[in-house]
Design an enzyme around this catalytic site. Structure first.
Site, short mmCIF file in Angstrom:
data_model
loop_
_atom_site.label_atom_id
_atom_site.label_comp_id
_atom_site.label_asym_id
_atom_site.label_seq_id
_atom_site.Cartn_x
_atom_site.Cartn_y
_atom_site.Cartn_z
N TYR A 1 0.88 -1.17 0.00
CA TYR A 1 0.00 0.00 0.00
C TYR A 1 0.91 1.22 0.00
O TYR A 1 1.65 1.43 0.97
CB TYR A 1 -0.87 0.03 1.25
CG TYR A 1 -1.97 -1.01 1.28
CD1 TYR A 1 -3.24 -0.72 0.80
CD2 TYR A 1 -1.75 -2.28 1.81
CE1 TYR A 1 -4.27 -1.67 0.85
CE2 TYR A 1 -2.77 -3.23 1.85
CZ TYR A 1 -4.02 -2.91 1.37
OH TYR A 1 -5.03 -3.84 1.42
N LYS B 1 -11.96 -4.47 3.14
CA LYS B 1 -12.98 -4.85 4.12
C LYS B 1 -14.36 -5.15 3.53
O LYS B 1 -15.22 -5.68 4.24
CB LYS B 1 -13.15 -3.73 5.16
CG LYS B 1 -11.96 -3.58 6.07
CD LYS B 1 -11.83 -4.74 7.03
CE LYS B 1 -10.53 -4.79 7.77
NZ LYS B 1 -9.83 -6.06 7.67
P1 RFL Z 1 -22.66 -7.82 -4.42
O1 RFL Z 1 -21.35 -8.52 -4.70
O2 RFL Z 1 -22.90 -6.52 -5.04
O3 RFL Z 1 -23.79 -8.84 -4.83
C1 RFL Z 1 -25.14 -8.47 -4.87
C2 RFL Z 1 -25.83 -9.38 -5.84
O4 RFL Z 1 -27.21 -9.03 -5.87
C3 RFL Z 1 -27.65 -8.98 -7.22
N1 RFL Z 1 -28.80 -8.06 -7.26
C4 RFL Z 1 -30.07 -8.47 -7.33
N2 RFL Z 1 -30.59 -9.69 -7.41
C5 RFL Z 1 -31.94 -9.78 -7.47
N3 RFL Z 1 -32.76 -8.70 -7.50
C6 RFL Z 1 -32.26 -7.46 -7.41
N4 RFL Z 1 -33.08 -6.41 -7.41
C7 RFL Z 1 -30.87 -7.31 -7.34
N5 RFL Z 1 -30.05 -6.24 -7.26
C8 RFL Z 1 -28.81 -6.71 -7.22
C9 RFL Z 1 -26.44 -8.51 -7.99
O5 RFL Z 1 -26.51 -8.88 -9.36
C10 RFL Z 1 -25.31 -9.22 -7.26
O6 RFL Z 1 -25.02 -10.48 -7.81
O7 RFL Z 1 -22.86 -7.64 -2.84
P2 RFL Z 1 -22.49 -8.62 -1.63
O8 RFL Z 1 -22.91 -10.04 -1.93
O9 RFL Z 1 -22.97 -7.97 -0.40
O10 RFL Z 1 -20.89 -8.69 -1.63
C11 RFL Z 1 -20.16 -7.57 -1.29
C12 RFL Z 1 -18.85 -7.56 -2.07
O11 RFL Z 1 -19.07 -7.88 -3.41
C13 RFL Z 1 -18.20 -6.19 -1.97
O12 RFL Z 1 -18.22 -5.71 -0.64
C14 RFL Z 1 -16.75 -6.18 -2.41
O13 RFL Z 1 -16.55 -6.70 -3.68
C15 RFL Z 1 -16.28 -4.73 -2.37
N6 RFL Z 1 -15.08 -4.59 -3.12
C16 RFL Z 1 -13.93 -5.00 -2.56
N7 RFL Z 1 -13.97 -5.53 -1.30
C17 RFL Z 1 -12.85 -5.98 -0.73
O14 RFL Z 1 -12.91 -6.51 0.41
N8 RFL Z 1 -11.64 -5.89 -1.40
C18 RFL Z 1 -11.57 -5.38 -2.68
O15 RFL Z 1 -10.52 -5.36 -3.26
C19 RFL Z 1 -12.74 -4.90 -3.30
N9 RFL Z 1 -12.72 -4.40 -4.56
C20 RFL Z 1 -15.11 -4.05 -4.42
C21 RFL Z 1 -13.90 -3.98 -5.13
C22 RFL Z 1 -16.30 -3.61 -5.02
C23 RFL Z 1 -16.31 -3.08 -6.29
N10 RFL Z 1 -17.57 -2.60 -6.81
C24 RFL Z 1 -18.77 -2.74 -6.03
C25 RFL Z 1 -17.76 -1.88 -7.96
C26 RFL Z 1 -13.90 -3.50 -6.43
C27 RFL Z 1 -15.09 -3.05 -7.03
C28 RFL Z 1 -14.99 -2.56 -8.43
C1 PHB Z 2 -7.26 -6.63 -4.54
O1 PHB Z 2 -6.41 -7.52 -4.64
O2 PHB Z 2 -8.11 -6.44 -5.42
C2 PHB Z 2 -7.26 -5.76 -3.33
C3 PHB Z 2 -6.46 -6.08 -2.26
C4 PHB Z 2 -6.45 -5.27 -1.14
C5 PHB Z 2 -7.25 -4.14 -1.11
C6 PHB Z 2 -8.06 -3.82 -2.17
C7 PHB Z 2 -8.07 -4.63 -3.30
O3 PHB Z 2 -7.21 -3.35 -0.01
#
Ligand code: RFL
Ligand code: PHB
Length: 389
Positions: A200, A296
């Site tokens: 980081y 997170k």
């Molecule tokens: P999700 O993954 O958004 O899944 C929600 C699901 O619900 C569906 N959905 C519906 N289904 C039925 N009816 C509806 N009306 C609906 N509306 C939506 C969607 O299609 C989807 O499949 O939420 P969930 O399950 O709570 O999971 C949370 C995680 O996905 C999220 O917190 C993380 O991915 C956040 N995040 C990251 N978290 C980390 O810990 N480390 C990361 O590196 C990280 N990178 C990211 C991320 C989130 C991103 N987003 C949201 C754009 C990078 C990105 C680009």
């Molecule tokens: C990732 O690998 O996508 C990643 C890892 C750590 C973070 C955010 C994203 O804090």
């Protein structure tokens, strides 16, 4: 149709909750608006906390993760050429696991299919009805036909843009939000990671993160203008910007190559209170969002799921209503601490537009303090590997 729990959303929260319930013999149906391929095409989180890893193992979902994931017992925080190694193993006696959200979600789908548990894809116009009644209903459209499922409880696992949160009346809902004035430009490239731990980096040129998925797949991010278009960032420009932000020894040795994915993510902190209304419970991004700096998002979703699965299991098994009634308070208590850590790490490591000289000095002092204080490093390590459930 009738079931015990309708789970709206087939992302990691919905699938993980479904697995807990299926293992406990509680009938559930998952409704997902997209196809499985679409959900698996999203590149998102990469780091699993100790508690998330334990949950997956306890559910019998750890086999592939334990072979293909990478245990990391430390991380590097840098400022220009200065480096601080945060030793998770020494400070917490635990570690995190680098295993992509895509892989975890694929494992959850495979297991759900093997168990024969129901998941209905490509649903639209999902509506939650009669939340205060003993048996709420969830309506949706599938193949042009309106369908209804009666249930005992509804789990809103449909992410930030889903419909579940909106089912809590506006008068009963409070939302807290902070939008950050920059985004993360991320790329995936089939190159060897520059280091065996995450880096980081804050620097005079802004934030960067060096992460990975496996031995020949790297994930890199740089802070960018939120209005930028990824197309305005050809690979060479990205690599040049990244090199300027990481310590020289890494900049000199980084392996570069064509990106196979490139996208910009906004950074936001958001919490909805309460996370429960009548027979509806919210989990994961449906209730809260963090900027990705502390890794997170997915892990917070997993801790919500743990609390909700525990409450529902006690209810169905022991007729214990108390756990269900305290779900929101229990989940929010951990959510806010995770929000604090993600906000703190984001504030420490990014360049803020219009940052005053004073604010810049505060960042530098914070980095100096982190460098010199074992206790400060221990606090970072404790939060990064994940607070206890
Ligand atoms: P999700 O993954 O958004 O899944 C929600 C699901 O619900 C569906 N959905 C519906 N289904 C039925 N009816 C509806 N009306 C609906 N509306 C939506 C969607 O299609 C989807 O499949 O939420 P969930 O399950 O709570 O999971 C949370 C995680 O996905 C999220 O917190 C993380 O991915 C956040 N995040 C990251 N978290 C980390 O810990 N480390 C990361 O590196 C990280 N990178 C990211 C991320 C989130 C991103 N987003 C949201 C754009 C990078 C990105 C680009
Ligand atoms: C990732 O690998 O996508 C990643 C890892 C750590 C973070 C955010 C994203 O804090």
């Amino acid at each position: 149709m009738r079931t015990n729990v309708v789970i709206i959303g087939g992302g990691p929260s919905g699938l993980l909750l479904g697995q807990h319930l299926t293992n406990a013999g509680i009938d559930n149906i998952v409704l997902e608006q997209k196809t499985k391929e679409y959900v698996l095409g999203r590149i998102r989180a990469g780091v699993l906390e100790t508690g998330t890893v334990k949950q997956l193992r306890d559910l019998g979902l750890g086999a592939r993760m334990d072979v293909e994931g990478f245990v990391h017992d430390g991380t590097v925080i840098s400022f220009n050429d200065e480096q601080i190694r945060i030793d998770f193993a020494r400070h917490t006696k635990t570690a995190v696991m680098v295993y992509g959200q895509t892989e975890l979600t694929a494992d959850l789908y495979a297991r759900r299919e093997a168990d024969g548990a129901e998941i209905i894809y490509e649903v639209s116009d999902v509506e939650i009805e009669d939340l205060s009644a003993d048996s709420p209903r969830v309506a949706f459209t599938k193949n042009g036909q309106r369908c209804h499922i009666s249930c005992d409880y509804v789990a809103g696992c449909d992410g930030f843009h889903g419909v579940s949160r909106q089912a809590i009346p506006q008068t009963a809902r409070r939302e807290f939000e902070k939008v950050y004035p920059f985004g993360w430009l991320g790329i995936l490239s089939e190159t060897k990671p520059v280091h065996d731990e995450l880096i980081y980096a804050n620097s005079d040129a802004g934030f960067a993160l060096c992460s990975m998925r496996h031995a020949n797949l790297s994930r890199y991010y740089i802070q960018c203008d939120i209005r930028d278009d990824p197309k305005a960032w050809p690979d060479q420009l990205f690599w040049d910007a990244l090199r300027k932000r990481i310590p020289e020894k890494f900049a000199d040795t980084i392996e570069t190559g064509p990106s196979i994915e490139k996208s910009i993510a906004p950074l936001r902190s958001f919490v909805c209170e309460p996370m429960q209304w009548g027979r509806l419970f919210l989990c994961g991004d449906a209730a809260h969002i963090v900027p990705p700096t502390g890794a997170k998002g997915l892990n917070s979703a997993a801790s919500d799921v743990y609390y909700l699965a525990d409450a529902l299991t006690r209810l169905y098994r022991d007729k214990d209503l108390a756990a269900i009634e305290s779900y929101s308070a229990r989940a929010l208590s951990r959510v806010w601490k995770t929000q604090r850590f993600s906000w703190w790490m984001t504030s420490l490591l990014h360049h803020f537009p219009h940052q005053s000289e004073f604010e810049l000095r505060m960042q530098l002092a914070e980095i100096e303090f982190l460098k010199s204080s074992e206790q400060a490093q221990a606090v970072l390590a404790q939060n990064y590997v994940g607070l206890p459930y």
